[in-house]
Design a protein around this motif. Structure first.
Motif, mmCIF file in Angstrom:
data_model
loop_
_atom_site.group_PDB
_atom_site.id
_atom_site.type_symbol
_atom_site.label_atom_id
_atom_site.label_comp_id
_atom_site.label_asym_id
_atom_site.label_seq_id
_atom_site.Cartn_x
_atom_site.Cartn_y
_atom_site.Cartn_z
ATOM 1 N N THR A 63 0.804 -1.216 0.000
ATOM 2 C CA THR A 63 0.000 0.000 0.000
ATOM 3 C C THR A 63 0.840 1.271 0.000
ATOM 4 O O THR A 63 0.307 2.377 0.087
ATOM 5 N N THR A 64 2.162 1.124 -0.113
ATOM 6 C CA THR A 64 3.085 2.258 -0.020
ATOM 7 C C THR A 64 2.961 3.178 -1.237
ATOM 8 O O THR A 64 2.742 2.711 -2.350
ATOM 9 N N THR A 65 3.126 4.477 -1.031
ATOM 10 C CA THR A 65 3.014 5.433 -2.127
ATOM 11 C C THR A 65 4.193 5.309 -3.090
ATOM 12 O O THR A 65 5.307 4.929 -2.696
ATOM 13 N N PRO A 66 3.978 5.617 -4.383
ATOM 14 C CA PRO A 66 5.065 5.513 -5.363
ATOM 15 C C PRO A 66 6.317 6.298 -4.985
ATOM 16 O O PRO A 66 7.439 5.813 -5.175
ATOM 17 N N ASP A 67 6.156 7.507 -4.453
ATOM 18 C CA ASP A 67 7.324 8.309 -4.082
ATOM 19 C C ASP A 67 8.162 7.605 -3.009
ATOM 20 O O ASP A 67 9.396 7.592 -3.078
ATOM 21 N N LYS A 68 7.477 7.028 -2.040
ATOM 22 C CA LYS A 68 8.193 6.348 -0.973
ATOM 23 C C LYS A 68 8.857 5.078 -1.485
ATOM 24 O O LYS A 68 9.964 4.720 -1.070
ATOM 25 N N GLN A 89 -1.155 1.101 -7.876
ATOM 26 C CA GLN A 89 -2.277 1.338 -6.974
ATOM 27 C C GLN A 89 -2.060 0.618 -5.647
ATOM 28 O O GLN A 89 -1.434 -0.452 -5.618
ATOM 29 N N PRO A 90 -2.581 1.162 -4.535
ATOM 30 C CA PRO A 90 -2.506 0.441 -3.263
ATOM 31 C C PRO A 90 -3.222 -0.902 -3.374
ATOM 32 O O PRO A 90 -4.308 -0.986 -3.951
#
Length: 225
Positions: free
Chosen positions: A8-13, A28-29
């Motif tokens: 579920t981690t964001t793309p930037d992270k 997508q998460p």
């Protein structure tokens, strides 16, 4: 065994955590990833990390039928160098499969209770994976992967007798480096993750169906008395 997980981690992270320069697909998460589905995977090519999508369930390049993939979602760490399906991949086709938790089912007096297992700090991590490319009878190429498993740590052992290999962040580069093959070194990485860094909690039985891929899947519940 590892049969379900989340990412579920964001793309930037993700780019920062796994040292990626770009993600060339929409990420997508995912709250309930199941075998047979396309999943993110990271490989290293000439020193550069790339993330793409592989189908979860390994189809060896020599397989006659792609249905074998549903039987090969996991690979036991203890026998990687013995099994024909995994031996060559262990040497040349290793990948990281990013995640932020996985599910296992604990047997209770009232039936099986799904548990979400994750890092205490809720940070993403990487499973050790192997990948291969299978060419179908009509020439279509199918890229697939499997998740390596090992014996359980103290958090998992009361839930299940296996757990996915979660690599320490400092070991991820060694696992990805296909230019240097040291079987003993690689094998030494395939151990249970530090239990003191992990936690598990009960979640809804809804995770039993891969049709349910929503935030409620990871919501902590009160276990039945």
């Amino acid at each position: 065994m590892c049969g379900r997980f989340t990412f579920t981690t964001t793309p930037d992270k993700i780019m920062e955590r796994f040292d990626l320069s770009e993600i060339l697909f929409e990420l997508q998460p995912r709250f309930n990833i199941a075998p047979g589905q396309p999943i993110p995977a990271i490989i290293e090519d000439q020193g550069q990390r790339r993330i793409g999508r592989l189908r979860w369930g390994l189809i060896p390049s020599w397989a006659k039928d792609e249905k074998i993939g549903y039987k090969m979602i996991n690979a036991r760490a203890e026998t990687l160098q013995e099994k024909p399906a995994f031996r060559n991949l262990f040497a040349r086709k290793r990948c990281l499969i990013p995640a932020d938790s996985f599910y296992e089912w604990r047997q209770t007096e009232k039936g099986k209770q799904p548990m979400r297992i994750m890092m205490k700090n809720e940070e993403p991590f990487a499973f050790a994976g192997l990948f291969d490319t299978w060419t179908g009878p009509e020439g279509q190429k199918v890229h697939t992967c499997t998740i390596v498993t090992t014996k359980p740590n103290e958090v998992v052992k009361d839930i299940h007798d296996r757990m996915p290999v979660i690599l320490r962040q400092e070991d991820e580069g060694v696992w990805l480096d296909r230019e240097k093959y040291d079987a003993d070194l690689l094998q030494s990485l395939l151990v249970p993750y530090d239990a003191t860094q992990m936690r598990a909690y009960p979640v809804s039985a809804m995770v039993g169906s891969p049709k349910n891929d929503v935030p409620d899947c990871i919501k902590e519940i009160t276990e039945p008395a």
